[in-house]
Scaffold this active site. Structure first.
Site, mmCIF file in Angstrom:
data_model
loop_
_atom_site.group_PDB
_atom_site.id
_atom_site.type_symbol
_atom_site.label_atom_id
_atom_site.label_comp_id
_atom_site.label_asym_id
_atom_site.label_seq_id
_atom_site.Cartn_x
_atom_site.Cartn_y
_atom_site.Cartn_z
ATOM 1 N N ASN A 177 0.874 -1.241 -0.020
ATOM 2 C CA ASN A 177 -0.088 0.093 -0.202
ATOM 3 C C ASN A 177 0.759 1.247 0.205
ATOM 4 O O ASN A 177 0.551 2.126 -0.717
ATOM 5 C CB ASN A 177 -1.000 -0.017 1.326
ATOM 6 C CG ASN A 177 -0.349 -0.157 2.581
ATOM 7 O OD1 ASN A 177 0.811 -0.731 2.579
ATOM 8 N ND2 ASN A 177 -1.003 0.295 3.268
ATOM 9 N N GLU A 237 3.187 -5.078 12.313
ATOM 10 C CA GLU A 237 2.376 -4.014 12.081
ATOM 11 C C GLU A 237 1.502 -4.653 11.353
ATOM 12 O O GLU A 237 1.663 -4.927 10.082
ATOM 13 C CB GLU A 237 3.277 -2.846 11.567
ATOM 14 C CG GLU A 237 2.334 -1.658 11.873
ATOM 15 C CD GLU A 237 1.345 -1.229 11.206
ATOM 16 O OE1 GLU A 237 0.289 -1.226 11.467
ATOM 17 O OE2 GLU A 237 1.811 -0.568 10.084
ATOM 18 N N CYS A 271 -3.240 1.534 6.519
ATOM 19 C CA CYS A 271 -4.095 0.748 7.668
ATOM 20 C C CYS A 271 -4.239 1.937 8.625
ATOM 21 O O CYS A 271 -5.091 1.534 9.627
ATOM 22 C CB CYS A 271 -2.805 -0.005 8.267
ATOM 23 S SG CYS A 271 -1.270 0.994 8.522
ATOM 24 N N GLU A 327 7.363 0.474 16.335
ATOM 25 C CA GLU A 327 8.235 1.010 15.363
ATOM 26 C C GLU A 327 8.274 2.349 15.598
ATOM 27 O O GLU A 327 7.682 3.071 16.483
ATOM 28 C CB GLU A 327 7.941 1.125 13.832
ATOM 29 C CG GLU A 327 7.435 -0.593 13.686
ATOM 30 C CD GLU A 327 7.222 -0.705 12.026
ATOM 31 O OE1 GLU A 327 6.571 -0.029 11.413
ATOM 32 O OE2 GLU A 327 8.003 -1.563 11.348
HETATM 33 O O1 TXE Z 1 -0.854 -8.813 2.792
HETATM 34 P P1 TXE Z 1 0.271 -9.969 2.964
HETATM 35 P P2 TXE Z 1 -1.523 -8.745 1.064
HETATM 36 C C1 TXE Z 1 -4.140 -6.114 4.976
HETATM 37 C C2 TXE Z 1 -5.312 -5.471 3.901
HETATM 38 C C3 TXE Z 1 -5.263 -6.407 2.598
HETATM 39 C C4 TXE Z 1 -4.604 -7.969 3.274
HETATM 40 C C5 TXE Z 1 -3.942 -8.745 2.412
HETATM 41 O O2 TXE Z 1 -6.618 -5.931 4.693
HETATM 42 O O3 TXE Z 1 -6.170 -6.784 1.990
HETATM 43 O O4 TXE Z 1 -3.721 -7.458 4.546
HETATM 44 O O5 TXE Z 1 -2.854 -7.764 1.775
HETATM 45 C C6 TXE Z 1 4.480 -11.277 2.500
HETATM 46 N N1 TXE Z 1 5.732 -15.344 4.960
HETATM 47 N N2 TXE Z 1 -2.942 -5.376 4.752
HETATM 48 O O6 TXE Z 1 -2.309 -10.093 0.653
HETATM 49 O O7 TXE Z 1 -0.206 -11.104 2.236
HETATM 50 C C7 TXE Z 1 3.913 -10.470 1.147
HETATM 51 O O8 TXE Z 1 4.758 -11.264 0.134
HETATM 52 C C8 TXE Z 1 6.563 -14.371 4.840
HETATM 53 C C9 TXE Z 1 -2.829 -4.240 5.658
HETATM 54 O O9 TXE Z 1 -0.536 -7.921 0.270
HETATM 55 O O10 TXE Z 1 0.149 -9.861 4.499
HETATM 56 C C10 TXE Z 1 4.160 -8.977 1.457
HETATM 57 O O11 TXE Z 1 5.702 -8.859 0.943
HETATM 58 N N3 TXE Z 1 5.946 -13.013 4.215
HETATM 59 C C11 TXE Z 1 -1.164 -3.946 5.690
HETATM 60 C C12 TXE Z 1 3.755 -9.026 2.822
HETATM 61 O O12 TXE Z 1 3.963 -10.096 3.328
HETATM 62 C C13 TXE Z 1 4.701 -13.274 3.724
HETATM 63 C C14 TXE Z 1 -0.970 -3.522 4.469
HETATM 64 C C15 TXE Z 1 2.320 -8.350 3.014
HETATM 65 O O13 TXE Z 1 1.505 -9.457 2.220
HETATM 66 C C16 TXE Z 1 4.089 -14.585 3.802
HETATM 67 C C17 TXE Z 1 -1.164 -4.201 3.243
HETATM 68 C C18 TXE Z 1 4.522 -15.595 4.700
HETATM 69 N N4 TXE Z 1 4.020 -16.993 4.586
HETATM 70 C C19 TXE Z 1 -2.237 -5.258 3.391
HETATM 71 N N5 TXE Z 1 2.854 -14.284 3.059
HETATM 72 C C20 TXE Z 1 -0.988 -2.605 6.696
HETATM 73 N N6 TXE Z 1 -1.196 -2.842 8.030
HETATM 74 O O14 TXE Z 1 -0.636 -1.653 6.292
HETATM 75 C C21 TXE Z 1 3.066 -12.944 2.678
HETATM 76 N N7 TXE Z 1 4.132 -12.416 2.937
#
Ligand code: TXE
Length: 479
Positions: free
Chosen positions: A150, A248, A282, A460
């Protein structure tokens, strides 16, 4: 354009030569490919980081600071290029990337470049025991940083900069959905003279590349920002290895509006806190609670302002709302709009996809305001992470406090009031890591940043980040 992994200061193809398509959200077109890195790529990144550690951890604070500030300056000098790349990868307006994302990434390096020169540890004289204790704050070693899509470069550097400042070497992975600016950062690090191997960037999917970082037995700390489910999974994998973790995660933040607030300021800021970055922050205030006496006025004024927002191509100067980050994410947000309808929510405006001439396959959605009947409905409880907010009235402080706290998340809360006593009472009781009063997303990088409940663990920002990226060691000397 194909991007590459950045390992030991060099740009490398993934060992198995597997690639993932990279989409431009503004037109739905695949415009490049990114490495689908495996465990072996992560191992190479780790080896480079490990080799660089003994020298980097012994580099003087002034020298580390100088290099980090140089990176910051080079980011500023490349503002336009980085902003365009971020926008193309993510769908956000170029104007937003230029005003917020890239300047903040530069600030992250400048801030932690300065902060490390002021970071101190304690000493305790054990009076009457003829001993003195002092605390060493030593870098952990090789650490992992994993970031979401994001605010791509903004959040990537928010982790990397303190990790490097504290003397660690890093294996980092940006989101596979938005890898471009992290790739470009490698060039800048070389230009700034960051020694080889100090920062390594591997691209790939969460479940494989990210998982390999989290599972690596010698990567001793993981700083992660992303979804709550992913955070829970990472915690499970990392716990038996006793890794340090900073998580986070998601939010479903209340925006609480009392009748005594500065109305115009509140209204303009609420439009921003609802829809900035297409609502994909977020910290967005996605649940709006309005005091009954001004509810009808607010509803009409807010909806009129939201209707005036322009959904458009991210490169157009008058665009307020760009494209959502990906097709699956657009589908997820649309599903929630359907859920709202099924739950008898009233769509006050928006709710539909938008077709932009010449960019018909882009992922555009109208900013959407949903009036809900009660705060228990799914659209009021679950993180949607798109240009969708709910509104409902409240009658008194106790009631709104209860509703505000009745979600599984606890990242931030916004409060609009000019009543000082109420501000104090509510700030004390809101379950959140951050409470903004009469403002939103005003950031001072020295402050602790993070959430409670399902919004994560750890903080953080400022010295908190430097504490996370160091191990405290007590030395006790008897004399
Ligand atoms: O996040 P992911 P996604 C929320 C928001 C969104 C949902 C899913 O609701 O719709 O999360 O988004 C890595 N081991 N937020 O699918 O999957 C992945 O490659 C290690 C809130 O994008 O959590 C990416 O680099 N790493 C949030 C990162 O984790 C892993 C912002 C985030 O991906 C992994 C974005 C694993 N097993 C989405 N699986 C905020 N709080 O700002 C995934 N990743």
């Amino acid at each position: 354009m194909n991007i590459k992994n950045y390992i030991n200061g060099e740009f490398k193809n993934p060992i198995l030569d597997n690639w993932i398509d990279n989409y431009n959200p503004s037109n739905g077109i695949i415009y490049g490919q990114i490495p689908d890195s495996t465990k072996e790529d992560v191992e190479n990144a780790y080896s480079a980081a490990k080799s660089a550690f003994s020298s980097w951890s012994q580099t003087t604070l002034e020298e580390r600071s100088r290099i980090l500030i140089k990176i910051s300056e080079l980011l500023e000098a490349n503002l336009q290029r980085f902003a365009e790349a971020e926008s193309k990868d993510n769908g956000k307006p170029v104007s937003l990337a230029k005003a917020v994302d890239i300047p903040r990434a530069a600030s992250n390096f400048r801030f932690f470049g300065n902060a490390i020169t002021q970071f101190a540890s304690e000493s305790h004289e054990s009076v009457g025991q003829q001993a003195v204790n002092y605390t060493l704050r030593q870098p952990i070693g090789v650490v992992g940083c994993i970031s979401p899509w994001n605010l791509p470069l903004y959040l990537f550097t928010w982790k990397i900069a303190p990790a490097l400042a504290a003397g660690n070497c890093v294996v980092a992975k940006p989101s596979e959905v938005t890898p471009m600016t992290a790739y470009l950062l490698g060039e800048i690090c070389n230009e700034a003279g960051l020694p080889k191997g100090v920062l390594n960037i591997v691209h790939g999917l969460g479940g494989s590349t990210g998982q390999a970082i989290v599972e690596h037995p010698n990567i001793k700390a993981i700083s992660f920002t992303g979804g709550t489910a992913t955070g829970a999974h990472i915690a499970k994998v990392a716990a038996p290895m006793f890794k340090k973790l900073s998580l986070e995660l998601g939010g479903k933040n209340p925006n609480i509006i009392f009748a005594d607030c500065d109305y115009e300021d509140m209204l303009n800021t609420t439009v921003r806190s609802s829809f900035a970055n297409q609502g994909q922050i977020c910290l967005c205030g996605s649940r709006i609670f309005v005091e009954q006496s001004i509810y009808d006025k607010f509803k009409s004024d807010f909806v009129n302002k939201v209707k005036a927002l322009k959904v458009g191509h991210p490169s157009q100067k008058d665009t307020n709302i760009g494209a959502l980050v990906s097709k699956p994410h657009l589908e997820k947000v649309k599903e929630y709009i359907q859920i709202a309808k099924d739950e008898n929510g009233t769509i006050l405006c928006g709710g539909n996809e938008v077709t932009i001439t010449n960019y018909e396959n882009g992922y555009y959605l109208e900013p959407t305001v949903i009036e809900v009947q009660n705060d228990n409905c799914r659209v009021n409880q679950e993180e949607i992470f798109g240009p969708v907010v709910t509104i409902m009235p409240f009658s008194n402080e106790d009631q709104v406090l209860q509703m505000a706290n009745k979600v599984k998340y606890g990242l931030s809360a916004t409060l609009w009031t000019n009543d000082l006593k109420r501000t104090m009472r509510m700030s004390n009781q809101l379950q959140a890591g951050i409470v903004w009063v009469n403002t939103w997303m005003m950031r001072d990088l020295r402050t602790p940043f993070g959430g409670v409940k399902a919004s994560g663990v750890g903080r953080e920002g400022g010295f908190e980040a430097l504490r996370f990226f160091t191990e405290a060691k007590n030395v006790c000397i008897k004399y």
